[in-house]
Enzyme design. Structure first.
Site, PDB file in Angstrom:
ATOM      1  N   GLY A 166      14.557 -83.260   9.331  1.00  5.16           N
ATOM      2  CA  GLY A 166      15.224 -84.476   8.869  1.00  5.16           C
ATOM      3  C   GLY A 166      14.677 -84.905   7.524  1.00  5.16           C
ATOM      4  O   GLY A 166      14.142 -84.084   6.765  1.00  5.16           O
ATOM      5  N   VAL A 170      11.687 -90.290   7.486  1.00  7.56           N
ATOM      6  CA  VAL A 170      11.549 -90.256   8.949  1.00  7.56           C
ATOM      7  C   VAL A 170      10.441 -89.255   9.329  1.00  7.56           C
ATOM      8  O   VAL A 170       9.730 -89.462  10.319  1.00  7.56           O
ATOM      9  CB  VAL A 170      12.898 -89.951   9.639  1.00  7.56           C
ATOM     10  N   GLY A 171      10.245 -88.251   8.521  1.00 10.00           N
ATOM     11  CA  GLY A 171       9.125 -87.322   8.740  1.00 10.00           C
ATOM     12  C   GLY A 171       7.793 -88.054   8.795  1.00 10.00           C
ATOM     13  O   GLY A 171       6.927 -87.768   9.630  1.00 10.00           O
ATOM     14  N   GLU A 188      10.275 -80.142   9.010  1.00 10.92           N
ATOM     15  CA  GLU A 188      11.244 -79.440   8.148  1.00 10.92           C
ATOM     16  C   GLU A 188      12.019 -80.527   7.422  1.00 10.92           C
ATOM     17  O   GLU A 188      12.962 -81.098   7.970  1.00 10.92           O
ATOM     18  CB  GLU A 188      12.178 -78.570   9.008  1.00 10.92           C
ATOM     19  N   CYS A 222      20.232 -78.709   3.393  1.00  9.13           N
ATOM     20  CA  CYS A 222      18.903 -79.111   2.901  1.00  9.13           C
ATOM     21  C   CYS A 222      18.433 -78.253   1.736  1.00  9.13           C
ATOM     22  O   CYS A 222      17.695 -78.714   0.882  1.00  9.13           O
ATOM     23  CB  CYS A 222      17.895 -79.051   4.037  1.00  9.13           C
TER      24      CYS A 222
HETATM   25  P1  NAD Z   1      17.089 -88.362   9.390  1.00 14.82           P
HETATM   26  O1  NAD Z   1      15.658 -88.201   9.037  1.00 14.82           O
HETATM   27  O2  NAD Z   1      17.736 -89.670   9.081  1.00 14.82           O
HETATM   28  O3  NAD Z   1      17.325 -88.110  10.960  1.00 14.82           O
HETATM   29  C1  NAD Z   1      16.818 -86.999  11.629  1.00 14.82           C
HETATM   30  C2  NAD Z   1      16.571 -87.344  13.091  1.00 14.82           C
HETATM   31  O4  NAD Z   1      15.613 -88.377  13.168  1.00 14.82           O
HETATM   32  C3  NAD Z   1      17.809 -87.825  13.839  1.00 14.82           C
HETATM   33  O5  NAD Z   1      17.835 -87.196  15.099  1.00 14.82           O
HETATM   34  C4  NAD Z   1      17.600 -89.319  13.954  1.00 14.82           C
HETATM   35  O6  NAD Z   1      18.131 -89.836  15.162  1.00 14.82           O
HETATM   36  C5  NAD Z   1      16.100 -89.452  13.954  1.00 14.82           C
HETATM   37  N1  NAD Z   1      15.648 -90.702  13.317  1.00 14.82           N
HETATM   38  C6  NAD Z   1      16.215 -91.332  12.260  1.00 14.82           C
HETATM   39  N2  NAD Z   1      15.512 -92.456  11.951  1.00 14.82           N
HETATM   40  C7  NAD Z   1      14.494 -92.510  12.827  1.00 14.82           C
HETATM   41  C8  NAD Z   1      13.424 -93.432  13.030  1.00 14.82           C
HETATM   42  N3  NAD Z   1      13.276 -94.517  12.245  1.00 14.82           N
HETATM   43  N4  NAD Z   1      12.547 -93.192  14.032  1.00 14.82           N
HETATM   44  C9  NAD Z   1      12.689 -92.124  14.805  1.00 14.82           C
HETATM   45  N5  NAD Z   1      13.685 -91.211  14.672  1.00 14.82           N
HETATM   46  C10 NAD Z   1      14.582 -91.407  13.703  1.00 14.82           C
HETATM   47  O7  NAD Z   1      17.845 -87.150   8.669  1.00 14.82           O
HETATM   48  P2  NAD Z   1      19.402 -86.871   8.608  1.00 14.82           P
HETATM   49  O8  NAD Z   1      20.041 -87.895   7.739  1.00 14.82           O
HETATM   50  O9  NAD Z   1      19.936 -86.640   9.963  1.00 14.82           O
HETATM   51  O10 NAD Z   1      19.391 -85.459   7.853  1.00 14.82           O
HETATM   52  C11 NAD Z   1      19.307 -85.337   6.477  1.00 14.82           C
HETATM   53  C12 NAD Z   1      17.907 -84.967   6.023  1.00 14.82           C
HETATM   54  O11 NAD Z   1      17.431 -83.855   6.738  1.00 14.82           O
HETATM   55  C13 NAD Z   1      17.886 -84.548   4.557  1.00 14.82           C
HETATM   56  O12 NAD Z   1      16.755 -85.110   3.946  1.00 14.82           O
HETATM   57  C14 NAD Z   1      17.772 -83.043   4.627  1.00 14.82           C
HETATM   58  O13 NAD Z   1      17.190 -82.454   3.496  1.00 14.82           O
HETATM   59  C15 NAD Z   1      16.937 -82.865   5.840  1.00 14.82           C
HETATM   60  N6  NAD Z   1      17.124 -81.527   6.407  1.00 14.82           N
HETATM   61  C16 NAD Z   1      16.106 -80.640   6.346  1.00 14.82           C
HETATM   62  C17 NAD Z   1      16.285 -79.348   6.839  1.00 14.82           C
HETATM   63  C18 NAD Z   1      15.200 -78.331   6.795  1.00 14.82           C
HETATM   64  O14 NAD Z   1      15.366 -77.291   7.428  1.00 14.82           O
HETATM   65  N7  NAD Z   1      14.116 -78.552   6.096  1.00 14.82           N
HETATM   66  C19 NAD Z   1      17.495 -79.009   7.418  1.00 14.82           C
HETATM   67  C20 NAD Z   1      18.501 -79.959   7.473  1.00 14.82           C
HETATM   68  C21 NAD Z   1      18.314 -81.210   6.969  1.00 14.82           C
END
Ligand code: NAD
Length: 434
Positions: A166, A170-171, A188, A222
């Site tokens: 993600g 959020v990471g 990731e 991503c």
């Molecule tokens: P996100 O971080 O908003 O959400 C990812 C997950 O985290 C979801 O399941 C969501 O429910 C959960 N989440 C969101 N906010 C949270 C919180 N405050 N507390 C706990 N959990 C929470 O990411 P997104 O918008 O779904 O995806 C886009 C991002 O993911 C981009 O930054 C993209 O680059 C990245 N991404 C990375 C890879 C990789 O392989 N490195 C692959 C795909 C996407």
């Protein structure tokens, strides 16, 4: 091994029997073209399953290593053991692939897993929730649904590993939650992946490949090239060739093309549309909120301080920034966070090496973009702000295993050297042996 093999085989059956449901869910969630869905989910996951099955016994076999003289007589080995119960949290952009791909590794390494798919891809989320218990061992593999409050609650629980895909922000939240229980994490994440086009690049190939990788899944990838740093002397030619490639791939009006996707939701659409004004539109630029459509867009004259150049774009807008030479491109990259991927287009191996050796990124391609993700022998992951840890192929097995070091000591001899009383002759021997 029996359980792991059986689960992997069940997963393969699931992929075969539910292919249409998977492709339909992705079409519902973001109108992902069938071909793109097939390549990014079916092909990739089936390859991961095949690879894991083929190498499972070799990966599980304890690895014999040499034993230091001081420990003789003994043998030494490394045994991969499951971590335990792992939590896999995924994003919305490849909602099925990014649940199942880590799951292959978790299963191959012998773990139980809790999957938390993204709430922003509801059709895929519902499919995962119904399909996983139907095919896989529900005593060991479960799905939990929800958004921020539910994920926050789940993160309060103790896991043996958290695998998160993600955003960077959020990471940080995930890593903080993991710290409470000293749970190891694989992160990731995302970021801005640069694409450097040198003046000695094959511009025809560069234009086609960049356009393909950038506008695949409407830019919501991503590792899509986030922006281009092009030698100023070939900027106009590259832009013209990218424009021509787009028109060949998607026709004169990409909105009418069934080979071009849509933006996931209104919030992300509005955010992306607001980026368009950050530069001069040379291709595309139009959008339709009702259809969640944004035309494949190329921008020039973009300031490095604008929002589009300081946030991850994650959509079909491509800023092109001219640089005076390779040195300036390398400096530009190194002044920013370490990206998830970096791409260099050049016909000259010195130029390629210069870029690869003087920059740091999670992964890289020479004369291509994005495609390294489909190469199972290459570990996939970020570095610095783009993440930590890696997976795919053997790296997935390692990500979900603890490598236990075992010294197996013989009983037939009991050298007195290590035991007290110590004296000078023992010290002399110790100096020689250790
Ligand atoms: P996100 O971080 O908003 O959400 C990812 C997950 O985290 C979801 O399941 C969501 O429910 C959960 N989440 C969101 N906010 C949270 C919180 N405050 N507390 C706990 N959990 C929470 O990411 P997104 O918008 O779904 O995806 C886009 C991002 O993911 C981009 O930054 C993209 O680059 C990245 N991404 C990375 C890879 C990789 O392989 N490195 C692959 C795909 C996407």
């Amino acid at each position: 091994m029996e359980w792991r093999r059986a689960q992997l085989q069940r997963m393969r059956t699931m992929m075969a029997e539910r292919e249409n449901d998977i492709l339909d869910a992705l079409a519902k969630d973001m109108r992902m073209p069938k071909y793109e869905a097939f390549i990014s989910v079916m092909a990739l996951i089936n390859a991961e399953i095949d690879h894991a099955e083929k190498h499972l016994s070799e990966w599980m076999r304890p690895k014999r290593v040499s034993t230091s003289l001081a420990n003789m007589p003994a043998s030494s080995r490394i045994l991969a053991e499951p971590l335990g119960v792992v939590l896999i949290i995924g994003p919305w952009n490849y909602p099925v692939q990014l649940m199942l791909s880590p799951l292959v590794g978790a299963i191959a390494a012998g773990n139980c897993a809790l999957l938390k798919p993204s709430e922003h891809a509801p059709a895929s989320e519902a499919l995962i929730a119904s399909m996983i218990p139907q095919y896989l061992d529900s005593e060991a593999i479960k799905v939990v649904l929800g958004g921020v409050p539910e994920t926050t609650a789940v993160l309060n629980e103790r896991f043996d590993h958290i695998f998160f895909t993600g955003s960077v922000n959020v990471g940080r939240i995930v890593m903080q939650a993991a710290a409470k229980h000293l749970t190891p994490v694989t992160l990731e994440l995302g970021g801005k992946s640069p694409c450097i086009v040198a003046k000695n690049a094959n511009l025809d190939a560069a234009a086609k490949r960049i356009v393909w990788g950038k506008f695949y899944n409407a830019g919501q990838t991503c590792i899509a090239p986030d922006y281009i740093l092009v030698d100023a002397s070939v900027e106009a030619e590259l832009v013209a060739k990218m424009k021509a490639a787009l028109s060949t791939f998607l026709g004169p009006d990409p909105k009418q093309s069934s080979d071009y996707g849509r933006i996931i939701h209104a919030g992300h659409h509005a955010r992306l549309v607001s980026f368009i004004k950050d530069g001069e539109v040379v291709v595309g630029g139009d959008s339709d909120e009702n259809e969640l459509y944004i035309a494949p867009t190329i921008l020039r004259n973009v300031s490095p301080d604008s929002r589009i150049m300081t946030e991850e774009i994650f959509g079909p807008i491509l800023p092109v920034l001219p640089v005076k030479d390779l040195e300036a491109a390398i400096e530009f990259v190194n002044e920013r966070e370490k990206p998830l991927a970096l791409y260099v287009f050049s016909n000259d191996s010195d130029t390629q090496d210069e870029v690869l050796l003087r920059t740091s990124s999670g992964g890289a391609c020479v004369n291509d973009v994005v495609a390294h993700i489909g190469c199972g022998s290459l570990p996939f992951g970020g570095v610095g702000e783009s993440g930590m840890g890696a997976y795919h192929g053997r790296a997935s097995f390692d990500a979900f295993s603890h490598h236990k070091s075992i010294l197996d000591k013989a009983l037939f001899i009991e050298p007195p050297l290590r035991y007290a009383p110590y004296d000078n002759s023992k010290l002399k021997w110790a100096r020689r042996l250790i």
